[in-house]
Design a protein around this motif. Structure first.
Motif, PDB file in Angstrom:
ATOM      1  N   LEU A   1       0.821  -1.211   0.000  1.00 62.53           N
ATOM      2  CA  LEU A   1       0.000   0.000   0.000  1.00 62.53           C
ATOM      3  C   LEU A   1       0.857   1.264   0.000  1.00 62.53           C
ATOM      4  O   LEU A   1       0.549   2.245  -0.661  1.00 62.53           O
ATOM      5  CB  LEU A   1      -0.955  -0.006   1.198  1.00 62.53           C
ATOM      6  N   ARG A   2       1.958   1.239   0.780  1.00 62.71           N
ATOM      7  CA  ARG A   2       2.863   2.387   0.795  1.00 62.71           C
ATOM      8  C   ARG A   2       3.481   2.612  -0.580  1.00 62.71           C
ATOM      9  O   ARG A   2       3.579   3.747  -1.055  1.00 62.71           O
ATOM     10  CB  ARG A   2       3.979   2.163   1.834  1.00 62.71           C
ATOM     11  N   GLU A   3       3.909   1.513  -1.230  1.00 59.95           N
ATOM     12  CA  GLU A   3       4.512   1.635  -2.565  1.00 59.95           C
ATOM     13  C   GLU A   3       3.522   2.246  -3.555  1.00 59.95           C
ATOM     14  O   GLU A   3       3.873   3.129  -4.354  1.00 59.95           O
ATOM     15  CB  GLU A   3       4.972   0.259  -3.070  1.00 59.95           C
ATOM     16  N   ARG A   4       2.282   1.764  -3.530  1.00 61.62           N
ATOM     17  CA  ARG A   4       1.262   2.299  -4.439  1.00 61.62           C
ATOM     18  C   ARG A   4       1.026   3.791  -4.180  1.00 61.62           C
ATOM     19  O   ARG A   4       0.912   4.587  -5.108  1.00 61.62           O
ATOM     20  CB  ARG A   4      -0.044   1.532  -4.276  1.00 61.62           C
ATOM     21  N   LYS A   5       0.937   4.137  -2.910  1.00 63.39           N
ATOM     22  CA  LYS A   5       0.719   5.529  -2.540  1.00 63.39           C
ATOM     23  C   LYS A   5       1.877   6.404  -3.001  1.00 63.39           C
ATOM     24  O   LYS A   5       1.687   7.499  -3.542  1.00 63.39           O
ATOM     25  CB  LYS A   5       0.529   5.635  -1.021  1.00 63.39           C
ATOM     26  N   GLU A   6       3.105   5.891  -2.814  1.00 64.53           N
ATOM     27  CA  GLU A   6       4.289   6.647  -3.239  1.00 64.53           C
ATOM     28  C   GLU A   6       4.311   6.809  -4.761  1.00 64.53           C
ATOM     29  O   GLU A   6       4.682   7.876  -5.275  1.00 64.53           O
ATOM     30  CB  GLU A   6       5.557   5.949  -2.752  1.00 64.53           C
ATOM     31  N   LYS A   7       3.930   5.754  -5.490  1.00 62.97           N
ATOM     32  CA  LYS A   7       3.895   5.845  -6.952  1.00 62.97           C
ATOM     33  C   LYS A   7       2.882   6.902  -7.401  1.00 62.97           C
ATOM     34  O   LYS A   7       3.165   7.710  -8.289  1.00 62.97           O
ATOM     35  CB  LYS A   7       3.531   4.491  -7.566  1.00 62.97           C
ATOM     36  N   LYS A   8       1.695   6.893  -6.781  1.00 63.00           N
ATOM     37  CA  LYS A   8       0.680   7.879  -7.137  1.00 63.00           C
ATOM     38  C   LYS A   8       1.161   9.292  -6.860  1.00 63.00           C
ATOM     39  O   LYS A   8       1.007  10.199  -7.674  1.00 63.00           O
ATOM     40  CB  LYS A   8      -0.620   7.618  -6.368  1.00 63.00           C
TER      41      LYS A   8
END
Length: 196
Positions: free
Chosen positions: A35-42
């Motif tokens: 979830l953190r990775e996805r948030k960082e990508k966004k």
């Protein structure tokens, strides 16, 4: 197997639909990391888009500034040209200010000049603007006004021309109606011949 599928499998029980296995710490950590990775990508994508927009806006502002400068220079050059022309020959406004100070006086002056030119025999200017037929017609009317019989004869002539034009128009309408009636009669004969 991915973390997401493991999570789904843990959540779904084949018998009752409720989860019987609780999450392990590792699974929770993996999910949190995903979830953190996805948030960082966004957030990274948003930041990159905002930076690109800022660069585009800056370029547009620079182009606008250059265009404003170019237009300003063009206007200044045109003003210089106009000023140079005004220095060469005085404009109508300057002339009117020198002579009378108002446009009405300027117009009166022009009219008086035109009348004097006409009275001096410079009728070529007038003939350029008025067709020859109209000139002859008005001259005949002026001559006829002096002689009452000629005037009445001209009025009768124009009245007769008007009546002749109306009669021709009526004749055209009657001819068109008779032609249409002839065509209708032909169509009726054809339809009677074709129908058994």
């Amino acid at each position: 197997m991915s973390v997401l599928t493991k999570w789904l499998l843990c959540r779904v029980d084949t018998q009752g639909g409720a989860s019987t296995k609780p999450y392990t710490k590792e699974e929770e950590e993996k999910m949190a990391a995903i979830l953190r990775e996805r948030k960082e990508k966004k957030e990274g994508k948003k930041k990159a888009l905002m930076e690109a927009q800022a660069v585009k806006l800056k370029k547009i502002e620079e182009e606008m500034a250059r265009e404003k400068e170019r237009l300003k220079k063009e206007e200044e050059e045109k003003l210089k040209e106009v000023e140079e022309e005004e220095e060469g020959e005085p404009s109508l406004q300057r002339r009117s200010e020198q002579h009378s100070g108002s446009k009405v006086d300027e117009m009166e002056k022009r009219i008086s000049e035109w009348v004097t030119n006409l009275s001096l025999g410079e009728e070529e200017e007038v003939t350029m603007y008025i067709p020859k037929d109209e000139q002859e017609a008005t001259m005949r009317k002026w001559d006829a006004k002096e002689d009452v019989l000629k005037w009445r004869a001209m009025e009768d002539e124009t009245r007769m021309e008007w009546k002749l034009a109306i009669m021709r128009k009526k004749k055209r309408k009657v001819d068109a109606a008779s032609a249409a009636a002839d065509e209708l009669a032909e169509l009726r004969t054809l339809t009677t011949q074709l129908t058994p």
